[in-house]
Scaffold this motif. Structure first.
Motif, PDB file in Angstrom:
ATOM      1  N   THR A   9       0.839  -1.195   0.000  1.00  0.00           N
ATOM      2  CA  THR A   9       0.000   0.000   0.000  1.00  0.00           C
ATOM      3  C   THR A   9       0.868   1.237   0.000  1.00  0.00           C
ATOM      4  N   ARG A  10       0.283   2.315  -0.459  1.00  0.00           N
ATOM      5  CA  ARG A  10       0.946   3.618  -0.439  1.00  0.00           C
ATOM      6  C   ARG A  10       0.060   4.587   0.318  1.00  0.00           C
ATOM      7  N   LEU A  11       0.711   5.572   0.930  1.00  0.00           N
ATOM      8  CA  LEU A  11      -0.025   6.586   1.683  1.00  0.00           C
ATOM      9  C   LEU A  11      -0.464   7.710   0.752  1.00  0.00           C
ATOM     10  N   TYR A  12      -1.739   8.056   0.836  1.00  0.00           N
ATOM     11  CA  TYR A  12      -2.311   9.149   0.060  1.00  0.00           C
ATOM     12  C   TYR A  12      -3.020  10.097   1.012  1.00  0.00           C
ATOM     13  N   ARG A  13      -3.000  11.381   0.665  1.00  0.00           N
ATOM     14  CA  ARG A  13      -3.729  12.394   1.433  1.00  0.00           C
ATOM     15  C   ARG A  13      -4.776  13.015   0.514  1.00  0.00           C
ATOM     16  N   PHE A  14      -5.958  13.209   1.075  1.00  0.00           N
ATOM     17  CA  PHE A  14      -7.125  13.643   0.311  1.00  0.00           C
ATOM     18  C   PHE A  14      -7.537  15.030   0.788  1.00  0.00           C
ATOM     19  N   HIS A  15      -7.002  16.068   0.139  1.00  0.00           N
ATOM     20  CA  HIS A  15      -7.300  17.448   0.509  1.00  0.00           C
ATOM     21  C   HIS A  15      -8.444  17.967  -0.354  1.00  0.00           C
ATOM     22  N   CYS A  16      -9.326  18.763   0.247  1.00  0.00           N
ATOM     23  CA  CYS A  16     -10.461  19.339  -0.469  1.00  0.00           C
ATOM     24  C   CYS A  16     -10.349  20.857  -0.441  1.00  0.00           C
ATOM     25  N   THR A  17     -10.653  21.492  -1.580  1.00  0.00           N
ATOM     26  CA  THR A  17     -10.527  22.943  -1.673  1.00  0.00           C
ATOM     27  C   THR A  17     -11.461  23.512  -2.736  1.00  0.00           C
ATOM     28  N   ASP A  18     -11.709  24.798  -2.588  1.00  0.00           N
ATOM     29  CA  ASP A  18     -12.404  25.543  -3.637  1.00  0.00           C
ATOM     30  C   ASP A  18     -11.486  26.625  -4.194  1.00  0.00           C
ATOM     31  N   GLY A  19     -10.220  26.549  -3.845  1.00  0.00           N
ATOM     32  CA  GLY A  19      -9.246  27.554  -4.266  1.00  0.00           C
ATOM     33  C   GLY A  19      -9.036  28.636  -3.230  1.00  0.00           C
ATOM     34  N   HIS A  20      -9.953  28.717  -2.264  1.00  0.00           N
ATOM     35  CA  HIS A  20      -9.848  29.698  -1.183  1.00  0.00           C
ATOM     36  C   HIS A  20      -9.791  29.000   0.172  1.00  0.00           C
TER      37      HIS A  20
ATOM     38  N   ASP B   5     -18.712  12.716   1.874  1.00  0.00           N
ATOM     39  CA  ASP B   5     -18.763  12.918   3.318  1.00  0.00           C
ATOM     40  C   ASP B   5     -18.704  14.405   3.671  1.00  0.00           C
ATOM     41  N   LEU B   6     -17.828  15.145   3.004  1.00  0.00           N
ATOM     42  CA  LEU B   6     -17.725  16.579   3.269  1.00  0.00           C
ATOM     43  C   LEU B   6     -19.013  17.297   2.882  1.00  0.00           C
ATOM     44  N   MET B   7     -19.598  16.923   1.737  1.00  0.00           N
ATOM     45  CA  MET B   7     -20.852  17.556   1.332  1.00  0.00           C
ATOM     46  C   MET B   7     -21.978  17.217   2.302  1.00  0.00           C
ATOM     47  N   ALA B   8     -21.970  16.011   2.849  1.00  0.00           N
ATOM     48  CA  ALA B   8     -23.030  15.592   3.758  1.00  0.00           C
ATOM     49  C   ALA B   8     -22.893  16.215   5.145  1.00  0.00           C
ATOM     50  N   HIS B   9     -21.659  16.465   5.585  1.00  0.00           N
ATOM     51  CA  HIS B   9     -21.434  16.918   6.959  1.00  0.00           C
ATOM     52  C   HIS B   9     -20.760  18.278   7.067  1.00  0.00           C
TER      53      HIS B   9
ATOM     54  N   GLY C 210     -21.857  21.312   6.244  1.00  0.00           N
ATOM     55  CA  GLY C 210     -22.706  22.500   6.254  1.00  0.00           C
ATOM     56  C   GLY C 210     -23.383  22.716   4.918  1.00  0.00           C
ATOM     57  N   HIS C 211     -24.060  23.833   4.809  1.00  0.00           N
ATOM     58  CA  HIS C 211     -24.848  24.142   3.609  1.00  0.00           C
ATOM     59  C   HIS C 211     -24.083  25.076   2.687  1.00  0.00           C
ATOM     60  N   LEU C 212     -22.906  24.662   2.290  1.00  0.00           N
ATOM     61  CA  LEU C 212     -22.096  25.459   1.380  1.00  0.00           C
ATOM     62  C   LEU C 212     -22.459  25.145  -0.066  1.00  0.00           C
ATOM     63  N   ASP C 213     -22.072  26.036  -0.940  1.00  0.00           N
ATOM     64  CA  ASP C 213     -22.186  25.773  -2.365  1.00  0.00           C
ATOM     65  C   ASP C 213     -20.946  24.976  -2.760  1.00  0.00           C
ATOM     66  N   TRP C 214     -21.098  23.717  -3.050  1.00  0.00           N
ATOM     67  CA  TRP C 214     -19.973  22.821  -3.337  1.00  0.00           C
ATOM     68  C   TRP C 214     -19.576  22.842  -4.810  1.00  0.00           C
ATOM     69  N   PHE C 215     -20.184  23.704  -5.606  1.00  0.00           N
ATOM     70  CA  PHE C 215     -19.960  23.710  -7.049  1.00  0.00           C
ATOM     71  C   PHE C 215     -18.482  23.867  -7.424  1.00  0.00           C
ATOM     72  N   GLY C 216     -17.735  24.724  -6.772  1.00  0.00           N
ATOM     73  CA  GLY C 216     -16.350  24.981  -7.143  1.00  0.00           C
ATOM     74  C   GLY C 216     -15.332  24.164  -6.368  1.00  0.00           C
ATOM     75  N   TRP C 217     -15.767  23.145  -5.638  1.00  0.00           N
ATOM     76  CA  TRP C 217     -14.858  22.351  -4.807  1.00  0.00           C
ATOM     77  C   TRP C 217     -14.340  21.137  -5.555  1.00  0.00           C
ATOM     78  N   TRP C 218     -13.156  20.683  -5.168  1.00  0.00           N
ATOM     79  CA  TRP C 218     -12.594  19.454  -5.717  1.00  0.00           C
ATOM     80  C   TRP C 218     -11.705  18.784  -4.678  1.00  0.00           C
ATOM     81  N   VAL C 219     -11.445  17.512  -4.911  1.00  0.00           N
ATOM     82  CA  VAL C 219     -10.536  16.722  -4.074  1.00  0.00           C
ATOM     83  C   VAL C 219      -9.225  16.600  -4.826  1.00  0.00           C
ATOM     84  N   GLU C 220      -8.132  16.925  -4.159  1.00  0.00           N
ATOM     85  CA  GLU C 220      -6.809  16.687  -4.725  1.00  0.00           C
ATOM     86  C   GLU C 220      -6.132  15.618  -3.883  1.00  0.00           C
ATOM     87  N   VAL C 221      -5.678  14.572  -4.529  1.00  0.00           N
ATOM     88  CA  VAL C 221      -5.041  13.457  -3.845  1.00  0.00           C
ATOM     89  C   VAL C 221      -3.541  13.537  -4.084  1.00  0.00           C
TER      90      VAL C 221
END
Length: 89
Positions: A3-14, A41-45, A47-58
């Motif tokens: 296995t390899r270690l991966y980190r899953f960061h989420c951002t909207d650029g800000h 999971d982030l979208m579900a927990h 808050g009520h943010l606009d997730w349109f501009g968000w992405w996961v970078e691994v």
């Protein structure tokens, strides 16, 4: 299977949600699946943010981006709970 270690960061650029712990996974297919689950999971927990501009970078253990996936491209029909196939760490 190694296995390899991966980190899953989420951002909207800000704003940034940092994965400090990471996850050990053996294949890129499981990395893709886990990235979708992180987004769901982030979208579900997260808050009520606009997730349109968000992405996961691994990132791999060397700090290289191995996958980038927009939240809008996440399949919402996948369950956000973990299954046995993913729990390899």
């Amino acid at each position: 299977m190694p296995t390899r270690l991966y980190r899953f960061h989420c951002t909207d650029g800000h704003d940034l949600v940092v994965d400090l712990r990471g996850r050990r996974l053996p294949t890129l297919a499981l990395v893709r699946l886990h990235a979708e689950r992180v987004a769901l999971d982030l979208m579900a927990h997260g808050g009520h943010l606009d997730w349109f501009g968000w992405w996961v970078e691994v990132y791999d253990q060397n700090g290289r981006v191995v996958l980038s996936k927009a939240f809008t491209n996440v399949r919402i029909d996948r369950p956000s709970s973990r299954n046995g196939a993913e729990d390899v760490a």
